[in-house]
Design a protein around this motif. Structure first.
Motif, short mmCIF file in Angstrom:
data_model
loop_
_atom_site.label_atom_id
_atom_site.label_comp_id
_atom_site.label_asym_id
_atom_site.label_seq_id
_atom_site.Cartn_x
_atom_site.Cartn_y
_atom_site.Cartn_z
N VAL A 88 39.42 52.36 34.27
CA VAL A 88 40.70 51.97 34.85
C VAL A 88 40.45 51.39 36.24
O VAL A 88 39.84 52.04 37.09
CB VAL A 88 41.67 53.17 34.97
CG1 VAL A 88 43.03 52.72 35.48
CG2 VAL A 88 41.80 53.88 33.63
N ILE A 89 40.87 50.14 36.44
CA ILE A 89 40.66 49.46 37.72
C ILE A 89 42.01 48.94 38.24
O ILE A 89 42.61 48.07 37.63
CB ILE A 89 39.69 48.26 37.57
CG1 ILE A 89 38.36 48.71 36.96
CG2 ILE A 89 39.45 47.59 38.93
CD1 ILE A 89 37.36 47.59 36.74
N PRO A 90 42.47 49.50 39.36
CA PRO A 90 43.71 49.01 39.94
C PRO A 90 43.43 48.02 41.06
O PRO A 90 42.48 48.18 41.83
CB PRO A 90 44.32 50.29 40.54
CG PRO A 90 43.12 51.06 40.98
CD PRO A 90 41.95 50.67 40.08
N SER A 91 44.24 47.00 41.16
CA SER A 91 44.15 46.07 42.29
C SER A 91 45.46 45.29 42.32
O SER A 91 45.75 44.53 41.40
CB SER A 91 42.97 45.11 42.14
OG SER A 91 43.08 44.04 43.06
N LEU A 92 46.21 45.49 43.37
CA LEU A 92 47.51 44.84 43.47
C LEU A 92 47.35 43.32 43.42
O LEU A 92 48.05 42.63 42.66
CB LEU A 92 48.18 45.27 44.78
CG LEU A 92 49.66 44.97 44.91
CD1 LEU A 92 50.45 45.57 43.76
CD2 LEU A 92 50.17 45.54 46.24
N SER A 93 46.41 42.82 44.18
CA SER A 93 46.22 41.37 44.23
C SER A 93 45.58 40.86 42.95
O SER A 93 45.74 39.69 42.57
CB SER A 93 45.34 40.99 45.42
OG SER A 93 44.03 41.47 45.20
N GLY A 94 44.81 41.73 42.29
CA GLY A 94 44.04 41.29 41.13
C GLY A 94 42.81 40.50 41.51
O GLY A 94 42.11 39.96 40.65
N GLY A 118 49.13 43.47 40.03
CA GLY A 118 50.45 42.96 40.38
C GLY A 118 50.72 41.58 39.82
O GLY A 118 51.87 41.14 39.78
N HIS A 119 49.65 40.93 39.38
CA HIS A 119 49.79 39.56 38.88
C HIS A 119 48.82 39.38 37.72
O HIS A 119 47.65 39.75 37.82
CB HIS A 119 49.44 38.55 39.97
CG HIS A 119 50.22 38.75 41.24
ND1 HIS A 119 51.45 38.19 41.45
CD2 HIS A 119 49.94 39.49 42.34
CE1 HIS A 119 51.90 38.56 42.64
NE2 HIS A 119 51.01 39.35 43.21
N LEU A 124 41.15 39.88 37.70
CA LEU A 124 41.26 41.18 37.03
C LEU A 124 42.24 41.10 35.87
O LEU A 124 41.99 41.66 34.79
CB LEU A 124 41.70 42.26 38.01
CG LEU A 124 40.61 42.83 38.91
CD1 LEU A 124 41.21 43.74 39.96
CD2 LEU A 124 39.57 43.59 38.09
N GLY A 125 43.35 40.43 36.06
CA GLY A 125 44.36 40.32 35.02
C GLY A 125 43.83 39.59 33.80
O GLY A 125 44.14 39.95 32.65
#
Lengths: 337, 337
Positions: A88-94, A118-119, A124-125
């Motif tokens: 699991v990798i979170p990053s708002l900016s991606g 976030g996008h 990442l997305g």
């Protein structure tokens, strides 16, 4: 409330919780496909916000859960990371550089990568096996990441029959955005008062335990240090008595975050001590906020979320009182490093 | 060297390393008896000093290793703790309140408890299944606990055929006390110079990565905060760029600890950044110290030990320059909490 957009807030937190179904399906598919462990691999603040979920899994589930510093894992490898891993990798900016490197590293080793972004149209997305997208910004991302990672952990346990109340908990969580909004409203006058008191305060010791420790660490580092350039000393309540306590004297600010999980007594002990030795004690206690219909068990799980949401109010007032916008940086996105 | 007893130092570190055989036998017996996991459960500084060993096991061994905040584990339990667990509890005094509670908790659940203590005739020494005794005091316990916990981790891996070079590594470690002594001697002039520079410095950001991160955390909390009442901000090199960097400006002291493990590049990155933005950068790099006969792999394992041993020299000069004995406390053993 000062500089606050109610509808935007509700939409973002409801958006996080609306991912419950898709997350549950993705975790179910990964487990059915033979996944044998899970890694929570964030960078900076996003990593910290997954800590309560990772800790719950580590302590309560038989499913091996690892919370690693992503940059270290990429540097050295990890024996358990491979084709049978969920990452699991979170990053708002991606786009966070270290997180993209982590994703590439884990994908090369055959892991199933779940990105929380976030996008969608970001490295990442686009490269993750499952990208869960919930737009948020700095003032709303803490709750969102806490909730998404909690949903991941609850799903793992539910699929393994380790959390029989899963459906009920998810239903309670769906009501949380309104409760968080009410907590913000109830806290608003105190947020303004605290911001005034903290306006010229140069240093805070911030402590907490259990799931709420993540918020002490996060708020100190990612808000007060990064966005207000105020020195902080985040210290776990269990560590407090093994060094940092000696700094406490009249005039030293100590902020104690109290949640409602089993670890609350550790913060009671700090509160009791510091009240005797400094006049600047701030206790933020989630138990003050009514959340009708939310069980004690769920309240314990979301204590860091409640803290994050009331602290956002403090930040909103701090930037005004201190004439220091939360977006002002010396270095981030200004110099390369 | 200032206020230093060479023979006492060598005896204490050699005493830690002389436990290699007994530790290897105890671990072997526990594994033969069916042990399925290991917990490192310290309190405060002693917990931190086991972190490099625990991290190595977590990343390199298939044997499940847990490093938990002892007070939290006792408050909530842990699904994996039970009759098949080995629990390592360090406490120099053998009397630390939380550590005794942890021992009782783990024994009740049938775990095999290994205590690392300075005195045998103490609650921890008497109640543990295996008590390994090595007298030390505050100025010598860091190296001793790093080494003892490293011996535990190496033993687990060796018994599981995960560390084929075990005998050679233990033989190299046996030469370490002399190398540490040489490192202290080489560092002594710089220790005095640094102590003079730090004499009136009110705040330090201290950072490191990998095994050496433990020493940044420990030295900040247990020495500068506890024993010198100087404010510190221990921050992992990976976290540094996600908040704390914004505090850096001319006049702010940043101390970078550099070890020789795979995580060194994380500290290179911090060093490069801070040199551009503050005039007060201190880099302590273990690579400067020759240790003839010690392999690169072993040097990486003992980097935090080398840092601890040279930093003890800094502490020795700090207490003199600052006229603040390392033993002076406001609260510890003076008030109850």
């Amino acid at each position: 409330m000062l500089n606050f957009d109610r509808d935007r807030f509700l939409a973002i937190q409801s958006g996080a919780l609306a991912l419950a179904g898709p997350i549950h399906a993705a975790i179910g598919a990964a487990l059915a496909g033979g996944a044998k462990n899970i890694f929570f691999l964030g960078t900076g603040g996003a990593a910290i916000l997954m800590q309560p979920a990772a800790l719950m899994l580590q302590r309560r589930s038989g499913f091996p859960a690892f919370m690693e510093i992503a940059a270290e894992l990429v540097a050295s490898g990890h024996h358990a990371l491979g084709r049978d891993s969920i990452v699991v990798i979170p990053s708002l900016s991606g786009t966070t550089k270290e997180s993209v490197a982590t994703l590439d590293y884990c994908r090369e080793r055959g892991a199933t990568v779940i990105a929380l972004v976030g996008h969608s149209d970001t490295p990442l997305g686009l490269k993750a096996d499952h990208a869960f997208v919930n737009f948020a910004e700095d003032d709303t991302s803490s709750e969102s990441f806490y909730l998404q990672s909690l949903l991941v952990a609850l799903s793992v346990m539910a699929h393994r029959s380790e959390f029989p109340g899963y459906d009920g908990t998810v239903a309670e969580l769906a009501t949380l955005p309104q409760h968080l909004l009410a907590a913000k409203r109830a806290f608003e006058p105190e947020a303004e008062r605290l911001a005034e008191a903290f306006r010229t305060e140069p240093y805070h010791i911030i402590t907490a335990a259990g799931g709420s420790w993540a918020e002490a660490w996060y708020y100190g580092m990612c808000i007060l240090e990064e966005m207000q350039w105020i020195r902080t000393r985040p210290v776990h309540a269990a560590d407090f008595f093994h060094g940092t306590l000696e700094l406490v004297e009249k005039g030293v600010s100590v902020i104690v975050f109290k949640g409602e999980d089993a670890y609350r007594p550790l913060t009671d002990r700090v509160e009791k001590f510091v009240r005797d030795f400094t006049d600047k004690v701030t206790v933020l206690d989630t138990a003050r906020f009514a959340m009708p219909g939310v069980s004690a068990e769920t309240r314990a799980l979301v204590s860091p979320v409640v803290l994050a949401t009331i602290l956002e109010r403090l930040s909103a007032h701090l930037e005004v009182k201190r004439n220091h916008p939360l977006t002002t940086r010396r270095y981030y996105k200004k110099v390369s490093y």
